[in-house]
Design an enzyme around this catalytic site. Structure first.
Site, short mmCIF file in Angstrom:
data_model
loop_
_atom_site.label_atom_id
_atom_site.label_comp_id
_atom_site.label_asym_id
_atom_site.label_seq_id
_atom_site.Cartn_x
_atom_site.Cartn_y
_atom_site.Cartn_z
N CYS A 159 -25.63 -1.80 -9.61
CA CYS A 159 -26.97 -2.05 -9.07
C CYS A 159 -26.89 -2.56 -7.65
CB CYS A 159 -27.70 -3.03 -9.96
SG CYS A 159 -28.33 -2.18 -11.37
N ARG A 215 0.81 -1.22 0.00
CA ARG A 215 0.00 0.00 0.00
C ARG A 215 0.84 1.28 0.00
NH1 ARG A 215 -5.13 0.15 2.48
NH2 ARG A 215 -4.51 -1.67 3.70
N TYR A 268 -14.79 -2.13 3.53
CA TYR A 268 -14.13 -1.74 4.80
C TYR A 268 -14.63 -0.41 5.35
CZ TYR A 268 -10.49 -4.59 2.44
OH TYR A 268 -9.80 -5.54 1.76
N1 LLP Z 1 2.90 -9.00 3.31
C1 LLP Z 1 1.88 -9.83 3.57
C2 LLP Z 1 2.17 -11.20 3.96
C3 LLP Z 1 0.56 -9.36 3.46
O1 LLP Z 1 -0.44 -10.18 3.73
C4 LLP Z 1 0.31 -8.03 3.06
C5 LLP Z 1 -1.05 -7.52 2.91
C6 LLP Z 1 1.41 -7.20 2.77
C7 LLP Z 1 2.68 -7.72 2.92
C8 LLP Z 1 1.27 -5.79 2.34
O2 LLP Z 1 0.64 -4.97 3.27
P1 LLP Z 1 0.53 -3.39 2.98
O3 LLP Z 1 1.92 -2.84 3.01
O4 LLP Z 1 -0.08 -3.23 1.65
O5 LLP Z 1 -0.32 -2.87 4.06
N2 LLP Z 1 -7.26 -5.28 0.69
C9 LLP Z 1 -6.94 -4.61 1.93
C10 LLP Z 1 -5.54 -4.85 2.38
C11 LLP Z 1 -5.20 -6.30 2.52
C12 LLP Z 1 -3.78 -6.52 2.89
C13 LLP Z 1 -3.43 -7.95 2.80
N3 LLP Z 1 -2.08 -8.26 3.05
C14 LLP Z 1 -7.24 -3.13 1.77
O6 LLP Z 1 -7.65 -2.72 0.69
O7 LLP Z 1 -7.10 -2.35 2.72
#
Ligand code: LLP
Length: 431
Positions: free
Chosen positions: A355, A287, A328
């Site tokens: 929809c 992210r 969320y």
């Molecule tokens: N590493 C692992 C093992 C993970 O499961 C994740 C995210 C990351 C790294 C990366 O995390 P980040 O830096 O992006 O926070 N769809 C959700 C977020 C799900 C995150 C899943 N795992 C949203 O839109 O907020």
């Protein structure tokens, strides 16, 4: 800042967003190469180069495309993948296999086969179930595989419940009951095909405090000591996971060093105490590399006033290109790109064209009084988990992604066509 306001219009990485909408159509995602690269530079400067023996493995799930992998490759980054589809995309980008790390709580036998065949650098083990599957593929291709073991550190980070992953009750990671954890380590250490490389944690996403990271890393380091005591095995790498928070509305983004400096201190200190060389430190941000680099560009269509209640302002996209609001209750900020200097005085609810009553993008959003059909609405910070989670609900095509840099623009991903939506449709002869 890649966002600029000039002559009542919004510019993004030097491009007039209204012109982008005219040229490429809407809805579109727009991503700033400058912003992505500045995050990667920050990580290289304040982590990889500062500490040495450290690397960044971008979490592809936040936004995955062939072009994105090319950008990451230029910065020497590794990638974290979680599916055969991401491995395939990396292959198509010519991404070096040894810089791929394969995560996931239920890697399929076919995916493990694809990963080993391509020669990925590491598989991050998330359960005993995977051990024989990886060994089978290793035997088939006559290759050894580096194994990181993902543990559940049992730390509750404060974020939305759906994106907490490090607490004890989680589908991710190996539970730390001694008999369970040591069994997995034993399986790896004693396998002729697997090379015990280190431990992995990921405690959650969109986090702003560093204490849970430090607490979880201490739990990991306890296990580094245990692995050495029980098996004489040396931990060569520790993966801190991702989760570094970004600005959607009023959150204040912290620099990477805020999280990583205290973790590096713990890693150094605890390694010394355990009597091993400081393991390679790996981070897995997704992210924080792409969220703010992306915006969503929509055209306003129908505007409907429900007297005494609210005004609905519909746009030409919605939950199919951004499910995060419905899923969320995510909040975003936005602007009317062609009225960027007009004072927002009117409260509206921005909804999509799907929809579904829950297809809302912005609640209580303030727009200039004159805002009208045909105006261009931009939502900020949609670069992560936007395109990545898009769907074809209502058979709407998934919008394209335009990459911009300093006034230049081109498709990074072209919009889906109607033809592509139905290309796998068939008419069985018993219809
Ligand atoms: N590493 C692992 C093992 C993970 O499961 C994740 C995210 C990351 C790294 C990366 O995390 P980040 O830096 O992006 O926070 N769809 C959700 C977020 C799900 C995150 C899943 N795992 C949203 O839109 O907020």
């Amino acid at each position: 800042m890649v966002k600029e306001i000039k002559n009542n219009k919004l510019y993004f990485d030097g491009c007039d967003v209204v012109e982008l909408a005219e040229k490429y159509g809407s809805p579109i995602y727009v991503m700033s190469k400058t912003d992505i690269e500045s995050r990667l530079s920050e990580l290289n400067r304040d982590f990889v180069d500062k500490y040495g023996n450290a690397r960044v493995a971008y979490a592809s799930k936040a936004f995955c495309s062939v072009g994105m992998y090319k950008i990451l490759d230029k910065f020497g980054a590794s990638i974290d993948v979680v599916s055969g589809g991401e491995i395939y995309t990396a292959k198509k980008a010519g991404f070096p296999a040894e810089r791929i790390e394969f995560n996931g709580n239920n890697k399929l036998e076919s995916e493990i086969d694809e990963a080993v065949e391509y020669g990925v650098g590491r598989i991050i083990l998330d359960g005993t179930h995977e051990v024989p599957l990886i060994e089978k593929a290793c035997k088939k291709y006559n290759k050894k595989m580096n194994i990181m073991i993902r543990i559940t550190p049992g730390v509750a980070a404060s974020t939305h419940d759906y994106i907490v992953t490090g607490k004890k009750d989680s589908k991710f990671g190996i539970p730390l009951d001694d008999d369970v954890f040591l069994k997995v380590v034993g399986d790896v250490v004693n396998s002729e095909w697997l090379e015990y490389t280190g431990l992995h944690m990921h405690i959650g996403s969109q986090l702003f405090e560093n204490d849970a990271f430090v607490e979880a890393l201490n739990v990991v380091m306890d296990r580094v000591a245990q692995v050495k005591d029980e098996f004489g095995a040396i931990t060569k790498e520790v993966n801190f996971g991702g989760g570094y928070g970004v600005t959607y509305t009023d959150e204040v983004r912290k620099p990477y060093s805020f999280f990583l400096d205290p973790m590096m201190e713990v890693l150094e200190k605890r390694s010394k105490e355990i009597g091993i060389e400081r393991p390679c430190a790996v981070v897995e941000p997704g992210r924080s590399i792409v969220a703010e680099a992306g915006i969503s560009v929509y055209k306003i269509g129908q505007i409907k006033e429900v007297r005494g209640i609210r005004t609905y302002m519909s746009v030409d996209g919605g939950m199919g290109d951004n499910i995060r609001v419905a899923l969320y209750q995510a909040e975003y900020d936005g602007i009317i790109a062609n009225r960027a200097e007009e004072e927002p005085k009117k409260k509206v609810t921005v909804c999509g064209k799907y929809c579904e009553s829950g297809d809302i993008l912005l609640n209580d959003f303030m727009v200039p009084e004159e805002t009208t059909s045909g105006d261009i609405l931009v939502m900020f910070s949609t670069g992560a988990y936007g395109y990545a989670m898009a769907s074809n609900y209502n058979n709407n095509p998934i919008p394209g992604v335009v990459l911009v840099e300093n006034g230049k623009s081109d498709w990074l991903i072209k919009p889906q066509t109607y033809e592509q939506i139905i290309e796998n449709n068939q008419i069985p002869d018993f219809i």
